[in-house]
Write an enzyme that holds these catalytic residues in place. Sequence first.
Site, PDB file in Angstrom:
ATOM      1  NE  ARG A  44      11.268   6.255  -1.468  1.00  0.00           N
ATOM      2  CZ  ARG A  44      10.644   5.349  -1.050  1.00  0.00           C
ATOM      3  NH1 ARG A  44      10.515   5.009   0.312  1.00  0.00           N
ATOM      4  NH2 ARG A  44       9.831   4.589  -1.720  1.00  0.00           N
TER       5      ARG A  44
ATOM      6  CG  ASP B 116       3.415   7.174 -11.352  1.00  0.00           C
ATOM      7  OD1 ASP B 116       4.560   7.159 -11.783  1.00  0.00           O
ATOM      8  OD2 ASP B 116       3.119   6.667 -10.092  1.00  0.00           O
TER       9      ASP B 116
ATOM     10  CD  GLU C 107      11.701   5.011  -5.103  1.00  0.00           C
ATOM     11  OE1 GLU C 107      11.414   5.910  -4.257  1.00  0.00           O
ATOM     12  OE2 GLU C 107      10.815   4.337  -5.873  1.00  0.00           O
TER      13      GLU C 107
ATOM     14  CD  GLU D 286       0.454   7.099  -4.367  1.00  0.00           C
ATOM     15  OE1 GLU D 286       1.410   6.910  -4.514  1.00  0.00           O
ATOM     16  OE2 GLU D 286      -0.347   6.109  -3.525  1.00  0.00           O
TER      17      GLU D 286
END
Length: 673
Positions: A308, A437, A304, A573
Amino acid sequence: MYSGAAAAAGPPRRDFISVTLGPEEAVGVGGYNNSKAWRRRSCWRKWKQLSRLQRSVILFLFAFLAVCGVISYTSMGEAWKSITNKSLDEQRTEQEIPGLKLANPAVLPAPQKADANHGDYPELSLQKPPKPPHVRRGPSNLQIKAPRRDTRPKTRHDTIRAVEELVEADKVEKTEKSIISWRGAVIEPDQSTEPPSTKIKEPEKPSSVEAEDQKEPVPINERQLAVIEAFRHAWKGYKDFAWGHDELKPLSKSYSEWFGLGLTLIDALDTMWILGLKEEFEEARKWVANDLVFDKNVDVNLFESTIRILGGLLSTYHLSGDSLFLEKAKDIGNRLMPAFKTPSKIPYSDVNIGRGTAHPPRWTSDSTVAEVTSIQLEFRELSRLTGDEKFQKAVDEVMKHVHTLSGKNDGLVPMFINTNSGQFTHLGVYTLGARADSYYEYLLKQWIQGGKKENELLEDYMRAIEGVKKHLLQRSEPKKLTFVGELAHGHFSAKMDHLVCFLPGTLALGAHNGLAADHMKLAEALIETCYQMYAQVETGLSPEIVHFNLHAQKGHKDVEIKPADRHNLLRPETVESLFYMYRFTGNKKYQDWGWEILQNFNRYTRVPTGGYTSINNVQNPSNPEPRDKMESFFLGETLKYMFLLFSDDIDLINLDKYVFNTEAHPLPIWVPA
């Protein structure tokens, strides 16, 4: 001597030599007949007649020529071996991946990777939409000093124009190669013949161009203005109630902390630049310069914080040219490196950026596959910019290791990997949703980022898509929507996360870069499904997870929602994939679908005092049950993709020049050094 007495003795006497010939010599059989035996005896007699000095000179010359011959043979042999091996490699690659094409130029110098798989690619044309006039969106009046000689403020347009100059220069030196790839698709690279290397020659910096070379800007349309208004409303709530903190709690007018590093602010930096919000950007820049400190005794999640914070800082550096953001990126990048100090080189999930220690989660020694394989774009770019190869080396080792692992199912990977053994765990479960994913997304995007040279990444991506088709694709009833389910120990589940809606955009991006045409057809089918995950719900907003009906039932829709899955987190998404689909097809329906989603966000998630909130129940329009949290990715991804979707300017983050990380932060595509 003669004397007079001898002369008087009578006439002179003649002497004769008598030679007796044997029968064979008489007929000429044994005489000179040019036979090999006769020549050998003749040469030997001549050799024996030579003096010792003459024989020594001749022997020396023969020895010298022999040595020269051996040396020549060795050098020629190496060259011939190289040519032969190259030919064999080409044949092998042709057998492994029949079928691709590459046509899009790369943009910024790429690090050269010594052991990267390298192939040749035949040319194939690629249809692209017409190129409209360029737009300048960046905050052009910011007083930001660029890291090179140009000290005037840079706009987003400056960077793109400089990139175009690099592309034009590259065309002069470009050499073409050819290889046949996966099942009929053809790849045409635009790079040099040298494979990528982890040796970084020097840091790369954005270039500047003169203002008079800029193209006329494309006017912002009404839908884009609506996105700007939504962003400002969200930013107002963050500024008023959560400034400098991670996330806004808009209902309680407070904030929540995850890492204590201003996640929302950093995630939104490049969005503000792209939207042209110069005042907001300058305000946020001052906070980064004066208040963003990474020397804190705090545990952060490697994945993360990479996508980010590191991704956001690198992207903002490229768009603005402001070296402040690169310095901050180097700081956080170095502080994340202890995560890679594991027995297997598979990184731990958590890092204490103040103490320089790392560890797995408290409850397991596993990391998720998506997390350890979705940090590569950012660390590779950090190496290219800084000239320090340690960042790229660490993440490349992870990809090489995962490439060799057993436990895959036709390219599909399990969700977990052990940091001690380096092996997959929880085998037999395959999904394109949470925990797996972005592994598939980053296979393609690393290949694009690196100039389409690293064929191991391409092969893994293509095999995985074939695995999706074989094991995870089904069609629902009654509308026969194509969806991606999950496989658990041989049993198919009709469950699909909203996270999987990244896939249509990724497939379209691959097709745009020359991969199989049926990838675009699959993308078109899947984006229809993702839209229906919104359209078939009462609020017009998708839940986190849906289940599809495989059998027609009277009164039932394709989409079923379980109570535990009906929340909406303002995820990006579907909007992300709508952006890719519109950019590559020009079909206006994708813009219309995105506009519907934005209106429903405004209708059900907007908080009057500022900000937007996640909701618990997408099936209850009268009371969607707000959760009192605005995720940082709503500003960093969702609204950014909305703005880009509604733009008709393909140069507004040109997808032939930039690749988005999984947090929607655009990073430049490399060209050969």
